[in-house]
Design an enzyme around this catalytic site. Structure first.
Site, PDB file in Angstrom:
ATOM      1  N   ASN A  68     -22.526 -88.667  54.243  1.00 26.81           N
ATOM      2  CA  ASN A  68     -21.244 -88.607  53.634  1.00 26.81           C
ATOM      3  C   ASN A  68     -21.145 -89.196  52.239  1.00 26.81           C
ATOM      4  O   ASN A  68     -21.281 -90.237  52.003  1.00 26.81           O
ATOM      5  CB  ASN A  68     -20.009 -89.322  54.663  1.00 26.81           C
ATOM      6  CG  ASN A  68     -18.680 -88.922  53.990  1.00 26.81           C
ATOM      7  OD1 ASN A  68     -18.580 -88.322  52.833  1.00 26.81           O
ATOM      8  ND2 ASN A  68     -17.734 -89.614  54.583  1.00 26.81           N
ATOM      9  N   TYR A 158     -10.108 -79.545  43.853  1.00 28.37           N
ATOM     10  CA  TYR A 158     -11.598 -79.104  43.514  1.00 28.37           C
ATOM     11  C   TYR A 158     -11.835 -78.717  42.125  1.00 28.37           C
ATOM     12  O   TYR A 158     -12.907 -79.294  41.543  1.00 28.37           O
ATOM     13  CB  TYR A 158     -11.923 -77.767  44.288  1.00 28.37           C
ATOM     14  CG  TYR A 158     -13.067 -77.197  44.261  1.00 28.37           C
ATOM     15  CD1 TYR A 158     -14.188 -77.465  45.000  1.00 28.37           C
ATOM     16  CD2 TYR A 158     -13.490 -75.947  43.354  1.00 28.37           C
ATOM     17  CE1 TYR A 158     -15.424 -76.818  44.799  1.00 28.37           C
ATOM     18  CE2 TYR A 158     -14.599 -75.335  43.246  1.00 28.37           C
ATOM     19  CZ  TYR A 158     -15.597 -75.831  43.945  1.00 28.37           C
ATOM     20  OH  TYR A 158     -16.754 -75.355  43.844  1.00 28.37           O
ATOM     21  N   ALA A 160     -10.224 -79.929  39.620  1.00 28.53           N
ATOM     22  CA  ALA A 160     -10.050 -81.367  38.630  1.00 28.53           C
ATOM     23  C   ALA A 160     -11.581 -82.105  38.711  1.00 28.53           C
ATOM     24  O   ALA A 160     -12.033 -82.660  38.150  1.00 28.53           O
ATOM     25  CB  ALA A 160      -8.926 -82.282  38.993  1.00 28.53           C
ATOM     26  N   LYS A 162     -14.361 -80.935  39.512  1.00 26.60           N
ATOM     27  CA  LYS A 162     -15.493 -80.163  38.927  1.00 26.60           C
ATOM     28  C   LYS A 162     -15.611 -80.245  37.549  1.00 26.60           C
ATOM     29  O   LYS A 162     -16.416 -80.425  36.602  1.00 26.60           O
ATOM     30  CB  LYS A 162     -15.544 -78.918  39.170  1.00 26.60           C
ATOM     31  CG  LYS A 162     -15.763 -78.483  40.567  1.00 26.60           C
ATOM     32  CD  LYS A 162     -17.240 -79.096  41.109  1.00 26.60           C
ATOM     33  CE  LYS A 162     -17.837 -78.499  42.334  1.00 26.60           C
ATOM     34  NZ  LYS A 162     -19.083 -79.174  43.039  1.00 26.60           N
TER      35      LYS A 162
END
Length: 252
Positions: A68, A158, A160, A162
């Site tokens: 994880n 996602y 933000a 990236k």
């Protein structure tokens, strides 16, 4: 006309790959395997790792490790295990990602935090854990996204994260240049993966009409760019972002 496949020789080199069971990372794993690399493959899901392992040729040296990436202890342990199995980590590709739907106005805190934890923190954890085991002359490739440049309706965590990965990539490249480690990013657009197929059901026709090349990209086409960025052909390339989107998003 079919695309020509470029050959790379990564014999004796080791790739540390996160999110390996996903569409793009799995293509990267296969290409590096065919190019002779040792593979240390991590993913949250053991079944995805097992499915990927079944597709690799029997001459490939690889190890799978459930991880994880939002848990720094797990990532650190995986990097150490890679070092013990294969020696130095020559290449790092951060492919783990999480893409969840939801608008900001009613987004629970846990959705936001989960998106940042996987898509941004996971990159930080991975690179930090791998760097002590990387030789001078290694390469890091961070898988970003077109969403990190232009945003994405209903996917704020996602996009933000990236966007932050792109900035992290530029800072990291400056920090590791003294060791001749190169750090670049890839921003895929519409690539034929399970994540994108769901999006295409809603907006596919419109988005393909806006794409000059008029089609989805393939995971292998992104993998080819990752291999190039790790190769000696990119020896003077660092702190850059390569867009792989068929012209849907044009940026200099």
């Amino acid at each position: 006309m079919s695309a020509r496949t470029v050959s790379y020789d990564f014999t004796g080199r080791t790739l540390f790959l996160t999110g390996a069971g996903g569409g793009i990372p799995a293509a990267i794993a296969k290409l590096f395997a065919d190019s002779g690399a040792n593979l240390f493959l991590t993913d949250l899901r053991s079944d995805s790792l097992a499915a990927l392992a079944d597709t690799l040729n029997d001459k490939t040296s690889f190890e799978t490790h459930p991880v994880n990436v939002s848990n720094p202890k797990e990532v650190t342990a995986a990097a150490k295990a890679c070092k013990e199995r294969f020696g130095e980590i020559d290449y790092v590709v951060t492919g783990a990602g999480l893409y969840e739907d939801g608008t900001v106005d009613d987004m629970p805190d846990e959705v936001w935090r989960r998106g940042i934890a996987v898509n941004l923190d996971g990159v930080f954890h991975t690179v930090r854990a791998a760097l002590p085991h990387m030789p001078n002359g290694g390469a890091i490739v961070n898988i970003a996204s077109m969403a990190g440049h232009r945003g994405s309706f209903g996917h704020a965590p996602y996009s933000a994260a990236k966007g932050a990965v792109l900035s992290l990539n530029r800072s990291l490249a400056q920090e590791v240049a003294c060791r001749n480690i190169r750090c670049n990013a890839i921003s895929p657009g519409l690539i034929d993966t399970p994540m994108v197929r769901g999006l295409m059901q809603e907006l596919g026709g419109e988005m393909l009409n806006m794409t000059p090349l008029g089609r989805l990209g393939t995971p292998k086409e992104v993998a080819e760019v990752a291999a190039f960025l790790c190769s000696d052909g990119a020896a003077f390339l660092t702190a850059e972002t390569i867009h792989v989107n068929g012209g849907l998003y044009i940026a200099s």
